[in-house]
Design an enzyme around this catalytic site. Sequence first.
Site, PDB file in Angstrom:
ATOM      1  N   GLU A   1      -2.473  11.482   2.481  1.00  0.00           N
ATOM      2  CA  GLU A   1      -3.348  11.191   3.738  1.00  0.00           C
ATOM      3  C   GLU A   1      -2.940  11.987   4.947  1.00  0.00           C
ATOM      4  O   GLU A   1      -1.839  12.430   5.483  1.00  0.00           O
ATOM      5  CB  GLU A   1      -2.960   9.663   4.097  1.00  0.00           C
ATOM      6  CG  GLU A   1      -3.825   9.129   4.882  1.00  0.00           C
ATOM      7  CD  GLU A   1      -3.610   7.742   5.419  1.00  0.00           C
ATOM      8  OE1 GLU A   1      -2.346   7.266   5.012  1.00  0.00           O
ATOM      9  OE2 GLU A   1      -4.407   6.849   5.820  1.00  0.00           O
TER      10      GLU A   1
ATOM     11  N   GLU B   1       0.879  -1.251   0.015  1.00  0.00           N
ATOM     12  CA  GLU B   1       0.068   0.053  -0.001  1.00  0.00           C
ATOM     13  C   GLU B   1       0.900   1.041  -0.017  1.00  0.00           C
ATOM     14  O   GLU B   1       1.834   1.360   0.770  1.00  0.00           O
ATOM     15  CB  GLU B   1      -0.988  -0.163   1.394  1.00  0.00           C
ATOM     16  CG  GLU B   1      -1.745   1.405   1.253  1.00  0.00           C
ATOM     17  CD  GLU B   1      -2.685   1.527   2.738  1.00  0.00           C
ATOM     18  OE1 GLU B   1      -2.981   0.250   3.101  1.00  0.00           O
ATOM     19  OE2 GLU B   1      -2.879   2.322   3.121  1.00  0.00           O
TER      20      GLU B   1
HETATM   21  C1  LIG Z   1      -9.419   5.067   3.414  1.00  0.00           C
HETATM   22  O1  LIG Z   1      -8.000   5.362   2.878  1.00  0.00           O
HETATM   23  C2  LIG Z   1      -6.809   4.796   3.793  1.00  0.00           C
HETATM   24  C3  LIG Z   1      -5.485   5.225   3.232  1.00  0.00           C
HETATM   25  O2  LIG Z   1      -4.721   5.371   3.921  1.00  0.00           O
HETATM   26  C4  LIG Z   1      -7.363   3.306   4.239  1.00  0.00           C
HETATM   27  O3  LIG Z   1      -6.306   3.097   5.244  1.00  0.00           O
HETATM   28  C5  LIG Z   1      -8.379   3.426   4.708  1.00  0.00           C
HETATM   29  O4  LIG Z   1      -8.649   2.121   4.907  1.00  0.00           O
HETATM   30  C6  LIG Z   1      -9.380   3.814   3.773  1.00  0.00           C
HETATM   31  N1  LIG Z   1     -10.697   3.534   4.169  1.00  0.00           N
HETATM   32  C7  LIG Z   1     -11.725   3.100   3.345  1.00  0.00           C
HETATM   33  C8  LIG Z   1     -12.825   2.803   3.909  1.00  0.00           C
HETATM   34  O5  LIG Z   1     -11.474   3.169   2.122  1.00  0.00           O
END
Ligand SMILES: *[C@@H]1O[C@H](CO)[C@@H](O)[C@H](O)[C@H]1NC(C)=O
Length: 337
Positions: A141, A136
Amino acid sequence: MKISSSRTLVLASLVGSALAGRIYTLDECVRGEGFYDSFNFENITDPTHGRVTYVNRTTAERLNLTYATDDTFILRADDTTVLGVNDTGRNSVRIRSNRQYHEHVVVFDIQHMPEGCGTWPAIWETKEIGWPAGGEIDILEGANNVVPNQSTLHTGHNCSMPNTTLQSGTFATTDCDASVAYNVGCGVKYAQDNSSFGPGFNSIGGGWYAMERTLHYIKVWFWERHDPFVPWDVSSGAWIIDTDSWGTPAANFPNNTECDIQSHFKNQNIIINLTFCGDWAGNPALYNASGCPLDCVTYVNSKCPCANVQYNCKPSTDNPTAFTNAYFEISSMNVYK
Ligand SMILES: *[C@@H]1O[C@H](CO)[C@@H](O)[C@H](O)[C@H]1NC(C)=O
Ligand SMILES: *[C@@H]1O[C@H](CO)[C@@H](O)[C@H](O)[C@H]1NC(C)=O
Ligand SMILES: *[C@@H]1O[C@H](CO)[C@@H](O)[C@H](O)[C@H]1NC(C)=O
Ligand SMILES: *[C@@H]1O[C@H](CO)[C@@H](O)[C@H](O)[C@H]1NC(C)=O
Ligand SMILES: *[C@@H]1O[C@H](CO)[C@@H](O)[C@H](O)[C@H]1NC(C)=O
Ligand SMILES: *[C@@H]1O[C@H](CO)[C@@H](O)[C@H](O)[C@H]1NC(C)=O
Ligand SMILES: *[C@@H]1O[C@H](CO)[C@@H](O)[C@H](O)[C@H]1NC(C)=O
Ligand SMILES: *[C@@H]1O[C@H](CO)[C@@H](O)[C@H](O)[C@H]1NC(C)=O
Ligand SMILES: *[C@@H]1O[C@H](CO)[C@@H](O)[C@H](O)[C@H]1NC(C)=O
Ligand SMILES: *[C@@H]1O[C@H](CO)[C@@H](O)[C@H](O)[C@H]1NC(C)=O
Ligand SMILES: CC(=O)N[C@H]1CO[C@H](CO)[C@@H](O)[C@@H]1O
């Protein structure tokens, strides 16, 4: 004849550099309405337990949570509804690219990003199936406007970074293994004081985020909208880019003896999401330390729980417009190969 021979020279040098892996050509240009074609709406349950309901495309367009013109794409959360305690969460949007990417460069031209207490926006790449085995890459963020503005990798076992790389940011943590330290990952905090995230980013009209992934490294750059040093090939959305000319990256994650990039990073999708609270933004200590009021879920509900004296608030504090600025406005996403 002279002109064409000098062209040949230019081409030869481009090919030479291309072999070195620093010259790329435009493979995909996503702009405005194009986001609807290149991305899928994911109405999934938030794996990070956010106070969110991700809606599908039909609903998003009906509620105007996504909106596109020729040259801009807006993705936002609902800012009119007061949620009840039993609602699943604030309506918002998560989109995932149809294509997958391995070695590539991606450049985002972003005018505005979601801001506000409880918000947790992200632009990132991942191989969702089998996570964290395929890796990832969190390009952009952060949570609750403030902590932290950073780029982070999350991987399977045995991947960590040396804290000696040439970058303008600083490693907050160097172990990328998602099973370590509650999945904090290896994260680089940006040097830019106030402009790379949240209200500070929005106040200057945003800027450009770029990520380059090769077998040898993963790098992220950020340039403010009015940065006099933003490379011309970035600001113009050029057909050909040369990442060697982009200067020191904000974050630099090199292949090294403690992390074989090629084995940890597989084909990935690009994801743009906006969630609320959940495992990070809603962490009570972090939320409170951000200077945000009440607790995260109560704030995101926009409904004052007056029955509970500990919140010490009045019905007049119901305020879904607290989320009016919880939106991405993205001009373009260019992918180079
Ligand atoms: C949203 O983005 C973050 C990326 O850092 C991730 O960790 C998180 O799981 C994401 N949540 C959803 C539900 O997409
Ligand atoms: C996503 O949408 C489908 C089709 O409308 C629906 O069946 C499903 O329950 C939705 N999932 C979530 C988590 O809302
Ligand atoms: C989109 O979501 C709405 C509300 O949940 C649902 O009624 C509709 O069937 C969904 N549309 C598609 C195409 O899944
Ligand atoms: C949808 O959002 C856009 C961008 O904020 C705005 O210009 C437009 O007027 C909105 N449309 C409706 C129907 O509210
Ligand atoms: C929420 O759900 C619980 C459990 O089902 C129920 O007892 C309660 O009355 C609900 N509250 C509201 C405001 O609907
Ligand atoms: C790889 O990770 C596993 C699980 O964390 C650990 O037991 C093992 O010692 C690691 N191997 C190396 C070479 O670091
Ligand atoms: C990495 O080095 C910098 C500069 O010496 C230091 O400020 C930072 O705390 C270090 N990070 C880690 C995770 O050790
Ligand atoms: C960061 O930017 C915001 C929005 O312009 C501003 O209100 C705030 O004072 C700035 N903070 C610092 C430390 O410069
Ligand atoms: C990455 O580093 C590992 C460990 O040093 C090495 O075995 C591998 O060949 C490197 N990969 C590349 C593409 O250089
Ligand atoms: C954070 O928590 C402390 C201790 O509970 C409290 O005094 C303070 O008011 C809280 N801050 C905010 C912004 O709510
Ligand atoms: C807006 C914001 O969070 N800015 C922070 C970005 O990261 C630097 C370095 O850690 C902080 O000093 C800023 O406050």
